[in-house]
Scaffold this motif. Sequence first.
Motif, mmCIF file in Angstrom:
data_model
loop_
_atom_site.group_PDB
_atom_site.id
_atom_site.type_symbol
_atom_site.label_atom_id
_atom_site.label_comp_id
_atom_site.label_asym_id
_atom_site.label_seq_id
_atom_site.Cartn_x
_atom_site.Cartn_y
_atom_site.Cartn_z
ATOM 1 N N ALA A 5 74.038 34.577 -17.826
ATOM 2 C CA ALA A 5 74.789 33.588 -18.604
ATOM 3 C C ALA A 5 76.285 33.742 -18.387
ATOM 4 O O ALA A 5 77.063 32.865 -18.770
ATOM 5 C CB ALA A 5 74.445 33.728 -20.086
ATOM 6 N N ASN A 6 76.720 34.845 -17.770
ATOM 7 C CA ASN A 6 78.137 35.095 -17.494
ATOM 8 C C ASN A 6 78.393 35.038 -15.990
ATOM 9 O O ASN A 6 77.481 35.273 -15.184
ATOM 10 C CB ASN A 6 78.531 36.471 -18.029
ATOM 11 C CG ASN A 6 78.296 36.596 -19.523
ATOM 12 O OD1 ASN A 6 78.672 35.722 -20.298
ATOM 13 N ND2 ASN A 6 77.643 37.691 -19.928
ATOM 14 N N PRO A 7 79.629 34.758 -15.587
ATOM 15 C CA PRO A 7 79.946 34.708 -14.158
ATOM 16 C C PRO A 7 79.681 36.054 -13.496
ATOM 17 O O PRO A 7 79.991 37.105 -14.052
ATOM 18 C CB PRO A 7 81.446 34.345 -14.134
ATOM 19 C CG PRO A 7 81.713 33.705 -15.458
ATOM 20 C CD PRO A 7 80.801 34.373 -16.429
ATOM 21 N N VAL A 8 79.103 36.025 -12.315
ATOM 22 C CA VAL A 8 78.780 37.222 -11.555
ATOM 23 C C VAL A 8 79.516 37.173 -10.230
ATOM 24 O O VAL A 8 79.488 36.146 -9.527
ATOM 25 C CB VAL A 8 77.262 37.347 -11.316
ATOM 26 C CG1 VAL A 8 76.964 38.506 -10.366
ATOM 27 C CG2 VAL A 8 76.532 37.545 -12.634
ATOM 28 N N THR A 9 80.187 38.281 -9.878
ATOM 29 C CA THR A 9 80.901 38.369 -8.614
ATOM 30 C C THR A 9 80.076 39.170 -7.611
ATOM 31 O O THR A 9 79.659 40.288 -7.915
ATOM 32 C CB THR A 9 82.272 39.018 -8.797
ATOM 33 O OG1 THR A 9 83.066 38.224 -9.691
ATOM 34 C CG2 THR A 9 83.003 39.152 -7.458
ATOM 35 N N ILE A 10 79.880 38.586 -6.449
ATOM 36 C CA ILE A 10 79.166 39.270 -5.381
ATOM 37 C C ILE A 10 80.166 39.571 -4.273
ATOM 38 O O ILE A 10 80.777 38.653 -3.709
ATOM 39 C CB ILE A 10 78.012 38.422 -4.841
ATOM 40 C CG1 ILE A 10 77.012 38.131 -5.963
ATOM 41 C CG2 ILE A 10 77.314 39.121 -3.670
ATOM 42 C CD1 ILE A 10 75.883 37.214 -5.535
ATOM 43 N N THR A 23 80.295 46.185 2.820
ATOM 44 C CA THR A 23 81.457 46.964 3.229
ATOM 45 C C THR A 23 81.600 47.018 4.745
ATOM 46 O O THR A 23 82.690 46.815 5.289
ATOM 47 C CB THR A 23 81.342 48.397 2.672
ATOM 48 O OG1 THR A 23 81.207 48.340 1.256
ATOM 49 C CG2 THR A 23 82.563 49.220 3.035
ATOM 50 N N ASN A 24 80.511 47.278 5.472
ATOM 51 C CA ASN A 24 80.568 47.407 6.930
ATOM 52 C C ASN A 24 79.492 46.526 7.562
ATOM 53 O O ASN A 24 78.496 47.021 8.088
ATOM 54 C CB ASN A 24 80.377 48.869 7.351
ATOM 55 C CG ASN A 24 81.474 49.777 6.840
ATOM 56 O OD1 ASN A 24 82.656 49.546 7.113
ATOM 57 N ND2 ASN A 24 81.092 50.811 6.082
ATOM 58 N N LEU A 78 81.930 34.593 -4.765
ATOM 59 C CA LEU A 78 81.836 35.432 -3.576
ATOM 60 C C LEU A 78 83.202 35.991 -3.272
ATOM 61 O O LEU A 78 84.181 35.238 -3.147
ATOM 62 C CB LEU A 78 81.308 34.628 -2.389
ATOM 63 C CG LEU A 78 81.060 35.413 -1.105
ATOM 64 C CD1 LEU A 78 79.957 36.445 -1.312
ATOM 65 C CD2 LEU A 78 80.683 34.456 0.037
ATOM 66 N N ALA A 79 83.324 37.330 -3.155
ATOM 67 C CA ALA A 79 84.602 37.989 -2.917
ATOM 68 C C ALA A 79 84.509 38.871 -1.692
ATOM 69 O O ALA A 79 83.441 39.420 -1.375
ATOM 70 C CB ALA A 79 85.002 38.821 -4.134
ATOM 71 N N GLY A 80 85.622 39.009 -0.967
ATOM 72 C CA GLY A 80 85.658 39.880 0.184
ATOM 73 C C GLY A 80 85.990 41.303 -0.201
ATOM 74 O O GLY A 80 86.670 41.548 -1.202
ATOM 75 N N ALA A 118 98.517 29.879 -2.320
ATOM 76 C CA ALA A 118 98.007 31.222 -2.635
ATOM 77 C C ALA A 118 96.976 31.107 -3.758
ATOM 78 O O ALA A 118 96.881 30.077 -4.428
ATOM 79 C CB ALA A 118 99.140 32.151 -3.033
ATOM 80 N N SER A 119 96.208 32.183 -3.902
ATOM 81 C CA SER A 119 95.201 32.188 -4.960
ATOM 82 C C SER A 119 95.334 33.450 -5.791
ATOM 83 O O SER A 119 95.962 34.424 -5.372
ATOM 84 C CB SER A 119 93.794 32.115 -4.368
ATOM 85 O OG SER A 119 93.478 33.325 -3.725
ATOM 86 N N SER A 120 94.720 33.407 -6.996
ATOM 87 C CA SER A 120 94.699 34.600 -7.839
ATOM 88 C C SER A 120 93.779 35.644 -7.210
ATOM 89 O O SER A 120 92.995 35.349 -6.296
ATOM 90 C CB SER A 120 94.225 34.243 -9.250
ATOM 91 O OG SER A 120 92.901 33.725 -9.186
ATOM 92 N N ALA A 121 93.861 36.876 -7.742
ATOM 93 C CA ALA A 121 93.085 37.973 -7.155
ATOM 94 C C ALA A 121 91.588 37.715 -7.215
ATOM 95 O O ALA A 121 90.851 38.114 -6.315
ATOM 96 C CB ALA A 121 93.433 39.285 -7.854
ATOM 97 N N ASP A 122 91.142 37.050 -8.277
ATOM 98 C CA ASP A 122 89.704 36.820 -8.388
ATOM 99 C C ASP A 122 89.293 35.484 -7.791
ATOM 100 O O ASP A 122 88.120 35.101 -7.853
ATOM 101 C CB ASP A 122 89.258 36.901 -9.859
ATOM 102 C CG ASP A 122 89.970 35.860 -10.731
ATOM 103 O OD1 ASP A 122 90.776 35.060 -10.180
ATOM 104 O OD2 ASP A 122 89.706 35.860 -11.953
ATOM 105 N N GLY A 123 90.246 34.731 -7.204
ATOM 106 C CA GLY A 123 89.917 33.486 -6.533
ATOM 107 C C GLY A 123 89.659 32.313 -7.448
ATOM 108 O O GLY A 123 89.188 31.278 -6.993
ATOM 109 N N THR A 124 90.014 32.439 -8.733
ATOM 110 C CA THR A 124 89.722 31.334 -9.662
ATOM 111 C C THR A 124 90.899 30.367 -9.831
ATOM 112 O O THR A 124 90.716 29.269 -10.366
ATOM 113 C CB THR A 124 89.349 31.901 -11.033
ATOM 114 O OG1 THR A 124 90.437 32.677 -11.541
ATOM 115 C CG2 THR A 124 88.104 32.784 -10.936
ATOM 116 N N LYS A 125 92.090 30.764 -9.423
ATOM 117 C CA LYS A 125 93.270 29.909 -9.577
ATOM 118 C C LYS A 125 93.974 29.737 -8.229
ATOM 119 O O LYS A 125 94.001 30.664 -7.409
ATOM 120 C CB LYS A 125 94.280 30.537 -10.568
ATOM 121 C CG LYS A 125 93.717 30.775 -11.974
ATOM 122 C CD LYS A 125 93.434 29.458 -12.688
ATOM 123 C CE LYS A 125 92.968 29.722 -14.123
ATOM 124 N NZ LYS A 125 92.695 28.450 -14.834
#
Length: 358
Positions: free
Chosen positions: A271-276, A280-281, A300-302, A336-343
């Motif tokens: 029910a909450n946002p999940v970051t994947i 790593t390699n 999705l985050a790098g 540019a974007s925010s660190a979490d990619g939402t803004k």
Amino acid sequence: MANLFKSGIFFIFIVVALSHQASGQSSSFSYQGVLSSGGIAASGLFDMQCTLHDAISGGNQIGSTLTLEDVTVANGIFSVILDFGASAFDGGERYLSIAVRAGNSTGVYTLLSPRTRISSTPYAVMSLKSASAATLSSTLPVTSGGTGSTTASGARTSLGAAASGVNTDITALNGLTTPLSVGQGGTGITVGPLSANQFLRSGGTSWAIGPIAVSDLPNLSGSYVDLATNQTIGGDKTFTGNLTGSGIMKWQVITDNQQAESNRGYIVDSANPVTITLPTNPNIGDVIRINGVGAGGWRLAGDIGQFVISYLENFMLLRTWTWTPVNVTANWYGVASSADGTKLVAVVNGGFISTSTD
């Protein structure tokens, strides 16, 4: 002799020997012993009662009681012939019990103790039943364990064996010149050392050599996976461990942030946002798949040093994107974007700064 029996003390040492008669065979055997009282050898006539038992004390009596009257004892030595019947000696333990009294007495017998074990010598007496085999004048019938014939061909007929022919009269293994047929208990084929992945399998009425195929497997109650062909298997399946190979993907249900692994699928149910976060390699060609089924959605985050390049036509197809043009004629200088990619934030060269609303 009266004092001898009043004391009731007897010592008897037994020597058993067989007495064979040339004229015939019976179940009787000769029994020789030494009788004494108080260390003095007995002499005279004595009555004896002999019984056979299956234990040194107690147990069961075997056969009937043998009563021998006026047995001569000279200097303690006596010899008698005993016969408890052919069935008395069947291989089990046997013990002889003897009771004596004076030959001129009609009183009770005095029992000697302990019983004496009969040695294996009486068991060497030839069976009365087998004695008839020495006088056979004709062939032994099949019902009596024989062949019913004096010739090989007649014996095969009596026993229902195969008729004389190729490989039916085998006298040595090196005498085989052709494979035994299925009817003869063979395979009908020449079998040498099998090569790798070759097996001898039955077709019901014949044998063949070849690799094991799916058709060779028995009819199982459940489904099985044939990796060599396309196959559809119904029902839910659970696999453990890592699955690898072309087109193979292991799926995992997650409800919280997750560091992704290469070549794995994730079903996001939260029910909450999940970051994947990307692996790593990763290796070139590795993939991850994401399917969101929860109301919170996913991002999705790098990882460190990684970038996510998205294409509208094939990225996050399950989400609805709304693009609003803003001052399309302006000389945009950077974004540019925010660190979490939402803004998102964009700047016009020599002008103002714009920020996203979601």
